[in-house]
Scaffold this active site. Structure first.
Site, PDB file in Angstrom:
ATOM      1  N   GLU A   1       1.041   8.017  -2.318  1.00 28.52           N
ATOM      2  CA  GLU A   1       0.325   8.430  -1.101  1.00 28.52           C
ATOM      3  C   GLU A   1      -0.059   9.902  -1.157  1.00 28.52           C
ATOM      4  O   GLU A   1      -1.154  10.296  -0.727  1.00 28.52           O
ATOM      5  CB  GLU A   1       1.198   8.167   0.129  1.00 28.52           C
ATOM      6  CG  GLU A   1       1.430   6.684   0.373  1.00 28.52           C
ATOM      7  CD  GLU A   1       2.541   6.453   1.386  1.00 28.52           C
ATOM      8  OE1 GLU A   1       2.212   6.072   2.520  1.00 28.52           O
ATOM      9  OE2 GLU A   1       3.718   6.643   1.058  1.00 28.52           O
TER      10      GLU A   1
ATOM     11  N   HIS B   1     -14.635  -6.061  -3.135  1.00 28.47           N
ATOM     12  CA  HIS B   1     -14.388  -6.020  -1.683  1.00 28.47           C
ATOM     13  C   HIS B   1     -12.913  -6.276  -1.349  1.00 28.47           C
ATOM     14  O   HIS B   1     -12.605  -6.755  -0.261  1.00 28.47           O
ATOM     15  CB  HIS B   1     -15.253  -7.042  -0.924  1.00 28.47           C
ATOM     16  CG  HIS B   1     -16.682  -7.076  -1.356  1.00 28.47           C
ATOM     17  ND1 HIS B   1     -17.669  -6.342  -0.727  1.00 28.47           N
ATOM     18  CD2 HIS B   1     -17.291  -7.721  -2.376  1.00 28.47           C
ATOM     19  CE1 HIS B   1     -18.830  -6.550  -1.336  1.00 28.47           C
ATOM     20  NE2 HIS B   1     -18.628  -7.389  -2.347  1.00 28.47           N
TER      21      HIS B   1
ATOM     22  N   LYS C   1      13.729  -0.012   3.080  1.00 24.56           N
ATOM     23  CA  LYS C   1      12.437   0.547   2.658  1.00 24.56           C
ATOM     24  C   LYS C   1      12.498   1.292   1.335  1.00 24.56           C
ATOM     25  O   LYS C   1      13.431   2.031   1.060  1.00 24.56           O
ATOM     26  CB  LYS C   1      11.914   1.531   3.722  1.00 24.56           C
ATOM     27  CG  LYS C   1      11.422   0.882   4.991  1.00 24.56           C
ATOM     28  CD  LYS C   1      10.162   0.043   4.797  1.00 24.56           C
ATOM     29  CE  LYS C   1       8.916   0.864   4.620  1.00 24.56           C
ATOM     30  NZ  LYS C   1       8.455   1.504   5.823  1.00 24.56           N
TER      31      LYS C   1
ATOM     32  N   SER D   1      13.610   5.311   3.587  1.00 22.42           N
ATOM     33  CA  SER D   1      13.367   5.615   4.986  1.00 22.42           C
ATOM     34  C   SER D   1      14.682   6.060   5.615  1.00 22.42           C
ATOM     35  O   SER D   1      15.746   5.561   5.261  1.00 22.42           O
ATOM     36  CB  SER D   1      12.844   4.372   5.700  1.00 22.42           C
ATOM     37  OG  SER D   1      13.102   4.475   7.090  1.00 22.42           O
TER      38      SER D   1
END
Ligand code: ARG
Length: 464
Positions: free
Chosen positions: A296, A162, A289, A283
């Site tokens: 992804e 979980h 970043k 970024s």
């Protein structure tokens, strides 16, 4: 307007006029099936050689066809082939070019053959190559995971259920879990490849042919195990494409799960791993970043691949035997899924080769969240002969106590422990450390470093 166009040279005998532009646009597949050019030529060469061997065409014509096809192949490889939408598909483009090159003998190539068995053959050859490429790519991916497992065989990290800390596990064990998944993917591909390896060539349009062809000969020449036994099935079967898409979907699902772990693990909140600069992006506005874009995108590719599977299942559903033009829609789905999967496999392999696990952060996370509570309960069972249910209850009370005091289980004093169960003694502290916890899990398939080392040796022997 398009009425003025001459009718198709390949099948226009009964047509007075050429197709409407819209008809041509919806009908043409050359925009994508040109990817099967090599397979089409391979199939045609085998077919022509067989026709000559069976005395259906003469050797002179067969030789002209063979040489002409080789010229076409080199034109295609050099990027000089004049693809034409008016000629619909790769089969007619190549035959038409062959006619330009060698004249009359080209017209004999299509004897005892139809585009229906031709396209099924070409597509099978293409998908078979793709199974092989995926199998090779999966081997490389598994080796990358194996390298990670070996480098961090006894790094301790939290195991999750979980996404809540459950029990400490070893990094090596976690990496090997993915090796198991990708090994199943590989075996699915090997199974599907073996199942699909029958030759449709010679099934002709659907019913077979009256010419004395030798289907074993073409089957052998094209590396198939045997000719497909039923001509109706041979031209209408696309199970091999569905098998590919379903194996690809499951494989992409595995990739997406690892990709998701990488996204989580590389975040500032987790810091479990560092993804290399080679597989990260920055970024345009936030200078600090470093984003896990490759992970992804791998996570997203499964959406496309699943979509292709569902699309082809839906296309094939309810089609009457045998060939229907609906089936022309099979190729783009498979091409797109294959490209997506190969890219995702390569990107994940690169990331896993470069990725650095952060041993200290993994360990720090493993000791939080009362991860050794099960070890405590097990100790109560072993040392005090308590039924497990009661031990679970006592441990729950101790977790609550630690939580209330804002400390970890091993930070409770013996007196505090004894307030929950008077028979607890100092021996309990031995099992509360994460190293002891993982070392103790020596049951077959368990996370103990000893087990993981043995598994790594087995995988190495299998993969190298
Ligand atoms: N381009 C077609 C396809 O991809 C080839 C087969 C055409 N056969 C036919 N009977 N129209 O399916």
């Amino acid at each position: 307007m398009s009425d003025k166009k001459t009718s198709n040279a390949m099948w226009g005998g009964r047509f007075a006029a050429g197709p409407d532009a819209i008809m041509e646009a919806i009908n043409a597949s050359i925009g994508f099936d040109k990817r099967m050019a090599k397979q089409d030529i391979q199939g045609s060469r085998a077919h022509a050689a067989m026709l000559a061997a069976c005395g259906i065409i003469n050797d002179k014509d067969a030789k002209a066809i063979e040489e002409g096809l080789l010229t076409v192949l080199s034109e295609i490889e050099r990027g000089e082939f004049p693809f034409s939408v008016a000629l619909e598909d790769i089969h007619m483009n190549i035959e038409s070019r062959l006619t330009d090159l060698i004249g009359e003998p080209a017209g004999r190539l299509h004897t005892a053959r139809s585009r229906n068995d031709q396209v099924a053959t070409d597509f099978k050859l293409w998908v078979r190559d793709q199974f092989d490429a995926c199998i090779t790519a999966l081997d490389a991916l598994m080796l990358a995971f194996l390298g990670q497992a070996e480098a961090g065989v006894n790094f301790v990290m939290p195991g999750f259920t979980h996404l809540q800390v459950a029990q400490p596990v070893t990094w090596g064990h976690h990496m090997l879990a993915y090796v198991e998944m990708f090994a199943r993917d590989k075996s699915r591909m090997i199974d599907a490849r073996a199942r699909m390896n029958t030759s449709p060539l010679g099934a002709a349009a659907l019913a077979g042919t009256s010419f004395p062809i030798d289907r074993d000969m073409t089957s052998k020449a094209l590396g198939f195990d045997r000719p497909a036994a039923n001509s109706l099935d041979a031209v209408s079967d696309r199970d091999f494409a569905l098998d590919f898409l379903s194996a690809a979907s499951i494989c992409a699902t595995h990739l997406s799960r690892m990709a998701e772990e990488l996204v989580i693990w590389s975040s500032a909140q987790f810091k479990f791993v560092t993804i290399s600069d080679r597989f990260s992006t920055g970024s345009s506005i936030m200078p600090q970043k470093k984003n896990p874009d490759a992970a992804e995108l791998i996570r997203a590719k499964v959406g496309r691949i699943n979509g292709s599977l569902i699309a082809l299942l839906t296309i094939m559903k309810g089609l009457p035997l045998t060939y229907s033009k609906d089936m022309q829609e099979d190729k783009e789905q498979v091409f797109d899924a294959a490209d997506s999967l190969m890219l995702a496999l390569a990107a994940m392999t690169g990331m896993m080769q470069d990725m650095r696990p952060n041993e200290a952060e993994l360990r720090a996370a493993a000791v939080t969240g009362f991860s050794t509570a099960t070890d405590l309960a097990d100790w109560l069972v072993r040392a005090l002969n308590m039924p497990f249910r009661n031990a679970h209850h006592v441990t729950g009370a101790l977790v609550k106590m630690a939580e209330d005091q804002g400390c970890d289980l091993h930070e409770l004093t013996l007196a505090q422990m004894q307030s929950a169960e008077s028979r607890i003694n100092a021996g309990v502290y031995d099992v509360l450390g994460v190293d002891n916890s993982v070392a103790s899990r020596q049951s077959f398939g368990g996370t103990a470093p000893e087990n993981v080392r043995a598994q790594i040796d087995q995988w190495k022997a299998r993969l190298t």
